[in-house]
Design a protein around this motif. Structure first.
Motif, PDB file in Angstrom:
ATOM      1  N   PRO A 242     -21.737 -11.151  12.382  1.00  0.00           N
ATOM      2  CA  PRO A 242     -20.329 -10.829  12.109  1.00  0.00           C
ATOM      3  C   PRO A 242     -19.728 -11.844  11.150  1.00  0.00           C
ATOM      4  CG  PRO A 242     -20.527 -11.904  14.231  1.00  0.00           C
ATOM      5  CD  PRO A 242     -21.929 -11.646  13.763  1.00  0.00           C
ATOM      6  N   THR A 243     -18.647 -11.441  10.531  1.00  0.00           N
ATOM      7  CA  THR A 243     -17.942 -12.357   9.629  1.00  0.00           C
ATOM      8  C   THR A 243     -16.741 -13.003  10.295  1.00  0.00           C
ATOM      9  OG1 THR A 243     -16.563 -10.555   8.765  1.00  0.00           O
ATOM     10  CG2 THR A 243     -18.654 -11.009   7.622  1.00  0.00           C
ATOM     11  N   ALA A 244     -16.424 -12.556  11.505  1.00  0.00           N
ATOM     12  CA  ALA A 244     -15.270 -13.099  12.217  1.00  0.00           C
ATOM     13  C   ALA A 244     -15.486 -12.965  13.720  1.00  0.00           C
ATOM     14  CB  ALA A 244     -13.991 -12.368  11.810  1.00  0.00           C
ATOM     15  N   ALA A 245     -14.771 -13.783  14.494  1.00  0.00           N
ATOM     16  CA  ALA A 245     -14.862 -13.712  15.950  1.00  0.00           C
ATOM     17  C   ALA A 245     -13.508 -14.002  16.569  1.00  0.00           C
ATOM     18  CB  ALA A 245     -15.896 -14.709  16.477  1.00  0.00           C
ATOM     19  N   ARG A 269     -14.435 -19.841   5.981  1.00  0.00           N
ATOM     20  CA  ARG A 269     -15.106 -19.327   4.786  1.00  0.00           C
ATOM     21  C   ARG A 269     -16.352 -18.537   5.176  1.00  0.00           C
ATOM     22  NH1 ARG A 269     -17.827 -23.651   1.140  1.00  0.00           N
ATOM     23  NH2 ARG A 269     -19.428 -23.381   2.766  1.00  0.00           N
ATOM     24  N   ASP A 270     -17.231 -19.167   5.936  1.00  0.00           N
ATOM     25  CA  ASP A 270     -18.464 -18.495   6.346  1.00  0.00           C
ATOM     26  C   ASP A 270     -18.238 -17.607   7.571  1.00  0.00           C
ATOM     27  OD1 ASP A 270     -20.208 -19.721   4.362  1.00  0.00           O
ATOM     28  OD2 ASP A 270     -19.821 -21.582   5.448  1.00  0.00           O
ATOM     29  N   MET A 271     -17.329 -17.974   8.419  1.00  0.00           N
ATOM     30  CA  MET A 271     -16.936 -17.128   9.553  1.00  0.00           C
ATOM     31  C   MET A 271     -15.510 -17.472   9.961  1.00  0.00           C
ATOM     32  SD  MET A 271     -18.626 -16.476  13.357  1.00  0.00           S
ATOM     33  CE  MET A 271     -20.164 -15.839  12.698  1.00  0.00           C
ATOM     34  N   ALA A 272     -14.704 -16.437  10.157  1.00  0.00           N
ATOM     35  CA  ALA A 272     -13.333 -16.635  10.629  1.00  0.00           C
ATOM     36  C   ALA A 272     -13.332 -16.724  12.152  1.00  0.00           C
ATOM     37  CB  ALA A 272     -12.444 -15.481  10.172  1.00  0.00           C
TER      38      ALA A 272
END
Length: 348
Positions: A242-245, A269-272
């Motif tokens: 995922p790109t966010a959590a 940047r790499d993960m929200a």
């Protein structure tokens, strides 16, 4: 001739209030409006009424101790909640009796037994995970009892909780608006009402946006830093991470952020990452944590006032839901999206 002494009934009649309101004023209860309190006290003075506190205590045969049973004092959210409760109780002349159950129902049962032996005046309980209605039913009707932060299915008593569903939905909608399509939900267990409500808000936002929920992106676990860190390891092992959590709470979010940093990745940047609670540390971690703000101390104060009303004879069941608000900081990458729109890159 002997002059009859003024009574609370006399004060009530002259003040235009009930006898119970007069009693609350004379006991120093904070639940009475300031204007009413001043009117009653002025009437009592005019009638020459003398309040015998010693006799009142004997008549009530009630202690001035209120139990505060907290499920996880290691979590700063619950510590802040306890501060709000304590402030109101002390102002009202009650002594807070604090106990930490560490999410252990057996420990909770022992604590509640001990508090009842101390003849407590009331109870505020943040239920440990796994608490059943049967665990608390013996207290209902025997001691003023309120649940804070978590409901217990099947138990209809007064509660004070944040708007978990709305908060999680708003946070997820924000991530979707930033362009994220694969969003994880980290932390909590499905047998916790707060987790059900927050995960429900998360799912509702995805559904409204027409996004398919990937059940493998919902990772349950204790509401600890370790859960956040371990979840990141699992998610990054995927071919399509995922790109966010959205994290169940800020503590889980802190663990997720720490693990991303240890793996050489940049939060935002790499993960929200988004949390829930807005504890004081949230604004000071690097990068500052985007989170759903809960006015924790205000909820604690609200819980304490509700219990005081019950102690003074108000038998109404209150179901108070506290407002929440999304506080946007750097961990969700909002500032980076704005920079990209300006034709620049990088994290400020």
């Amino acid at each position: 001739m002997t002059t009859r002494k003024a009574t609370m009934i006399d004060i009530a009649a002259a003040s235009g209030v009930s006898k119970s309101t007069v009693s609350l004023v004379l006991q120093g209860s904070p639940t009475v409006k300031a204007e009413t309190r001043e009117r009653v006290l002025a009437t009592a003075e005019r009638l020459g009424y003398v309040y015998n506190r010693g006799a009142a205590r004997l008549r009530s045969a009630r202690s001035n101790i209120v139990g505060m049973v907290i499920n996880d004092l290691a979590n700063p959210f619950f510590a802040e909640l306890a501060v709000g409760i304590e402030r109101v109780l002390q102002t009202a002349g009650f002594v807070p009796f604090l106990a930490n159950t560490a999410e252990n129902p057996r420990r909770q049962a022992d604590v509640l037994k001990s508090m009842r032996e101390h003849d407590i005046a009331g109870l505020i309980v943040c239920p440990a995970r796994g608490t059943r209605a049967a665990d608390l039913e013996p207290l209902v009707g025997r001691v003023p009892l309120l649940l804070a932060m978590r409901r217990v299915p099947g138990l209809r008593i007064s509660t004070v909780v944040p708007d978990n569903h709305r908060g999680a939905r708003h946070a997820t909608e924000h991530l979707i608006a930033l362009g994220h399509r694969r969003i994880a939900f980290i932390g909590g267990h499905s047998d916790m009402t707060a987790q059900v409500e927050r995960a429900g808000g998360f799912r509702a936002a995805l559904e409204t946006a027409g996004l398919r929920l990937d059940p493998t992106l919902v990772i349950e676990g204790p509401t600890t830093r370790e859960t956040g860190a371990n979840a990141i390891d699992r998610l990054l092992e995927r071919a399509d991470p995922p790109t966010a959590a959205l994290c169940f709470n800020d503590v889980v979010a802190f663990g997720a952020m720490d693990r991303l940093s240890r793996r050489g990745l940049t939060v935002g940047r790499d993960m929200a990452i988004v949390g829930f609670d807005d504890v004081r540390e949230a604004a000071h971690v690097r990068p500052p944590l985007t989170t759903v703000a809960v006015d924790t101390q205000a909820l604690g104060e609200r819980a304490a006032h509700a219990v005081l009303r019950m102690i003074h004879g108000d038998g109404r069941i209150e179901e108070a839901v506290g407002e929440v608000d999304l506080v946007v900081r750097e961990s969700c990458g909002t500032h980076r999206a704005a920079a990209a729109a300006r034709g620049t890159t990088g994290i400020d």
